[in-house]
Motif scaffolding. Structure first.
Motif, mmCIF file in Angstrom:
data_model
loop_
_atom_site.group_PDB
_atom_site.id
_atom_site.type_symbol
_atom_site.label_atom_id
_atom_site.label_comp_id
_atom_site.label_asym_id
_atom_site.label_seq_id
_atom_site.Cartn_x
_atom_site.Cartn_y
_atom_site.Cartn_z
ATOM 1 N N ASP A 273 -15.220 -10.303 5.364
ATOM 2 C CA ASP A 273 -13.938 -9.578 5.386
ATOM 3 C C ASP A 273 -13.463 -9.343 6.812
ATOM 4 O OD1 ASP A 273 -13.692 -9.275 2.741
ATOM 5 O OD2 ASP A 273 -14.099 -7.107 2.675
ATOM 6 N N LEU A 274 -14.400 -8.939 7.669
ATOM 7 C CA LEU A 274 -14.048 -8.651 9.061
ATOM 8 C C LEU A 274 -13.570 -9.924 9.763
ATOM 9 C CD1 LEU A 274 -13.950 -6.785 11.521
ATOM 10 C CD2 LEU A 274 -16.362 -7.227 11.883
ATOM 11 N N ALA B 160 -10.087 -10.680 8.591
ATOM 12 C CA ALA B 160 -9.058 -9.750 9.080
ATOM 13 C C ALA B 160 -8.747 -9.953 10.559
ATOM 14 C CB ALA B 160 -9.506 -8.303 8.846
ATOM 15 N N THR B 161 -9.695 -10.492 11.326
ATOM 16 C CA THR B 161 -9.515 -10.588 12.782
ATOM 17 C C THR B 161 -9.390 -12.033 13.281
ATOM 18 O OG1 THR B 161 -11.915 -10.619 13.108
ATOM 19 C CG2 THR B 161 -10.834 -8.470 13.208
ATOM 20 N N THR C 134 -12.706 -3.446 9.988
ATOM 21 C CA THR C 134 -11.789 -4.297 9.214
ATOM 22 C C THR C 134 -10.528 -3.526 8.842
ATOM 23 O OG1 THR C 134 -13.645 -5.524 8.317
ATOM 24 C CG2 THR C 134 -11.583 -5.678 7.099
ATOM 25 N N ARG D 206 -6.711 -4.464 9.918
ATOM 26 C CA ARG D 206 -5.588 -4.711 8.995
ATOM 27 C C ARG D 206 -4.411 -3.817 9.371
ATOM 28 N NH1 ARG D 206 -9.514 -6.070 4.552
ATOM 29 N NH2 ARG D 206 -9.537 -8.333 4.813
#
Ligand code: PTJ
Length: 248
Positions: free
Chosen positions: A92-93, A96-97, A209, A213
């Protein structure tokens, strides 16, 4: 006791579940046996900090998100404990980045590298670096210094949760901006980091995360968040929280 046998009303249910994830990681060939000791040290610090994200850690998590978003080539480094505890959060991280994911082990074996890469792919990672190992971190002995030329070696910002102190210092020496997640503010890795995040990685990664966002579409705010973060104050605040032992 199996994972499902941990009762929800047990006062330490969260930490027992975390412990079971590390055990399962060892059984699956992902986590090293030393990872158990690292987990025990982490649990002790987490207990003393009140198993919560203290304010200075939340500020560090926001600064970490701004650094990762601003970076040209950010990389999230994953070891055997991180892979067992938070594979979804790593993916997820990275999403998101825009960070790459690279497996980088203290006790490196090809079998563990492959097991961790497969585990991350099972949790949605599209690309996992670290297996090529065509570059070296200067000043580190052979196995520990192996990295990908187009991964950690080329990165400008590296998030290293639970790093060993030597490698954290060597990466800092290479001029990389390091974000370190470690519950011990006195350990050498957070001491070497531009952004020390003194929080449990199972809380820290989703928090970073969430900040990413939130900040993704507001690049004009990144510099001020990064410059406004005071690493010394964050380390001192975490040490104070641990030493005062005032649990909530
Ligand atoms: O998978 P490998 O081969 O790369 O090995 C990884 C370990 C973690 C075994 C290796 O890097 C190691 O030995 O680490 P140390 O020196 O035991 O340091 C672990 C640090 O992480 C300690 O300062 C712990 O307090 C901290 N820590 C442990 N669990 C957590 C943590 N910090 C944040 N969140 C945690 N869940």
């Amino acid at each position: 006791m199996s994972h499902t046998a941990v009762p929800d009303d047990h006062p330490r249910s969260a930490s027992l579940r975390t412990r079971h994830r590390i055990e399962a990681g060892i059984d699956a060939g992902i986590t090293s046996r030393q990872g158990l000791i690292a987990e025990g040290r982490g649990e002790a610090f987490d207990y003393l900090i009140g198993e919560r994200t203290i304010e200075s850690a939340a500020a560090a998590e926001r600064a970490a998100a701004a650094h990762l978003l601003r970076a040209e080539s950010p990389v999230v480094s994953v070891n055997g404990n991180v892979a067992a505890l938070a594979p979804e959060a790593v993916v997820d991280l990275a999403d998101a980045t825009g960070a790459a994911i690279e497996v980088n082990l203290f006790n490196r074996t090809e079998a563990r590298m492959d097991a961790i890469a497969d585990h991350l792919r099972d949790h949605g990672a599209s690309e996992v670096k670290g297996l090529t190992a065509d570059a070296r971190i200067p000043g580190l002995s052979h196995e520990r210094g192996k990295v990908d030329a187009d991964g950690i070696h080329a990165a400008d910002v590296v998030l290293v949760p639970l790093e060993d102190g030597d490698r954290a210092a060597a990466l800092a020496e290479m001029g990389k901006t390091e974000i370190v997640v470690d519950l011990n503010p006195l350990s050498r890795s957070p001491q070497a980091a531009a952004v020390p995040v003194v929080d449990n990685l199972v809380r820290a990664l989703p928090a970073i995360t969430e900040h990413a966002r939130d900040l993704r579409d507001r690049p004009e705010e990144w510099d001020a968040i990064i410059e406004g973060f005071d690493r010394e104050a964050a380390l001192a605040d975490a040490e104070r929280a641990i030493r005062s032992g005032q649990l909530e």
